[in-house]
Design an enzyme around this catalytic site. Sequence first.
Site, short mmCIF file in Angstrom:
data_model
loop_
_atom_site.label_atom_id
_atom_site.label_comp_id
_atom_site.label_asym_id
_atom_site.label_seq_id
_atom_site.Cartn_x
_atom_site.Cartn_y
_atom_site.Cartn_z
N ARG A 36 0.83 -1.22 0.00
CA ARG A 36 0.00 0.00 0.00
C ARG A 36 0.86 1.26 0.00
NH1 ARG A 36 -2.43 1.66 4.40
NH2 ARG A 36 -2.62 -0.43 5.25
N TYR A 87 -15.89 17.80 -15.74
CA TYR A 87 -16.29 16.39 -15.68
C TYR A 87 -17.37 16.23 -14.60
CZ TYR A 87 -16.45 11.49 -14.75
OH TYR A 87 -16.92 10.23 -14.53
N ASP A 161 -7.15 20.15 -13.92
CA ASP A 161 -7.39 18.83 -14.50
C ASP A 161 -6.93 18.91 -15.96
OD1 ASP A 161 -8.46 16.57 -15.79
OD2 ASP A 161 -10.12 16.44 -14.35
N LYS A 186 -7.58 8.02 -19.79
CA LYS A 186 -7.87 8.57 -21.12
C LYS A 186 -6.63 8.60 -22.02
CE LYS A 186 -11.78 9.82 -19.00
NZ LYS A 186 -12.64 8.80 -18.46
N1 PLP Z 1 -11.39 14.31 -15.23
C1 PLP Z 1 -11.90 14.36 -16.47
C2 PLP Z 1 -11.71 15.58 -17.30
C3 PLP Z 1 -12.62 13.27 -16.96
O1 PLP Z 1 -13.12 13.32 -18.20
C4 PLP Z 1 -12.79 12.12 -16.14
C5 PLP Z 1 -13.55 10.96 -16.62
O2 PLP Z 1 -14.22 10.99 -17.62
C6 PLP Z 1 -12.25 12.13 -14.85
C7 PLP Z 1 -11.54 13.24 -14.43
C8 PLP Z 1 -12.42 10.96 -13.94
O3 PLP Z 1 -11.50 9.97 -14.26
P1 PLP Z 1 -11.76 8.40 -14.07
O4 PLP Z 1 -12.95 8.05 -14.91
O5 PLP Z 1 -10.48 7.80 -14.48
O6 PLP Z 1 -12.07 8.19 -12.61
#
Ligand code: PLP
Length: 352
Positions: A36, A87, A161, A186
């Site tokens: 961990r 998101y 982000d 992604k």
């Molecule tokens: N940030 C963005 C811009 C996203 O598009 C996403 C998911 O679509 C996330 C964070 C969340 O990531 P995860 O789906 O890997 O948990």
Amino acid sequence: MAVTAGRPAHEPDAPLNAPLTMASTYVGGGELEYGRYANPTWTAFEEVLGALEDGRALTFSSGMAAVATVLDLVAPGEAVVAPAHAYLGTLHLLATKEQRGQVEVRTVDITDTEAVLKAAKAGDGAALVWLESPTNPMLEIADIAAICAGAHEAGAQVAVDNTFATPLGQRPLDLGADLVVHSATKFLSGHSDLMLGAVVTRDDATFTALDEQRRSRGALPGVLESWLAARGVRTLHLRLERAQTNAATLAERLAGHEAVARVHYPGRGGMISIELVAGPAAADRLTRSTRLWVHATSLGGVQSSFERRRRWSGEPHTVPEALVRMSVGIEDVDDLWADLLEVLDGLAAPQV
Ligand code: PLP
């Protein structure tokens, strides 16, 4: 850096790639100790991402685990400036934290730098400005450098982000950001076959705080996922280059099609959003009728996929009902266009 970082030393018989280290426990007395706390396969991917963003990266079990970890650094009762569009998982988490009285959320249009900074400075000042740029799914762009400068003056930290832009599109730490967050699910990993998240910072104290959160919460990256991500990121520049060229061509062609009311494309990157003249039913028809384009959520994979975002009830209602978010892959652009055209040509008139 994408190709060479995070590799074992060039020594006879060393493998070229960091091996998959499947271990919950290590022989005591060293640096690793317990599964961990650390894993050499996590470290390999973290080194690549750290090199690309020019900071220190820590990975988590998903993008949302990374988002949640950063938001948990905000002290109880403090304010977070957040984008109106982002998101939906991030927006939902912020709303939940606000309902529980954990944070105050100040929602802004991140394209309006003045409004962002006004929100950051209001009252006792915000603790954190959360940016997504480009935003999901409206593809709005924030002036990260100007917001970071103003937010820091007001005593707020800035987290970006960077999932849509990737470190090849922009490096938020260079623009003054304190934290960069990724859904490595992604573009970074790029093959739609894993879930992984990451946070990158240059500040050692912040890095330690994040590491402590990871150890105590246990939202750990999977070892196989980390290994796959390290393999996927080796071709990030090639995938992105192709996706971007394809996206630019498609954005232009889509803008000239009578079935398309509006194209959102920030001029680079692999994401496009379009609004259809004939409304949401036409958008649903488009996303369910193509042969190459896959009707699927998520993004950033080698295969082109798209969806009508408002099919998700959590999507903000300011996102148009007929908006289709398109994740452009690395296929032949004329094949992608022909596939779209076959459906778009029948969608020009409003659907009753
Ligand atoms: N940030 C963005 C811009 C996203 O598009 C996403 C998911 O679509 C996330 C964070 C969340 O990531 P995860 O789906 O890997 O948990």
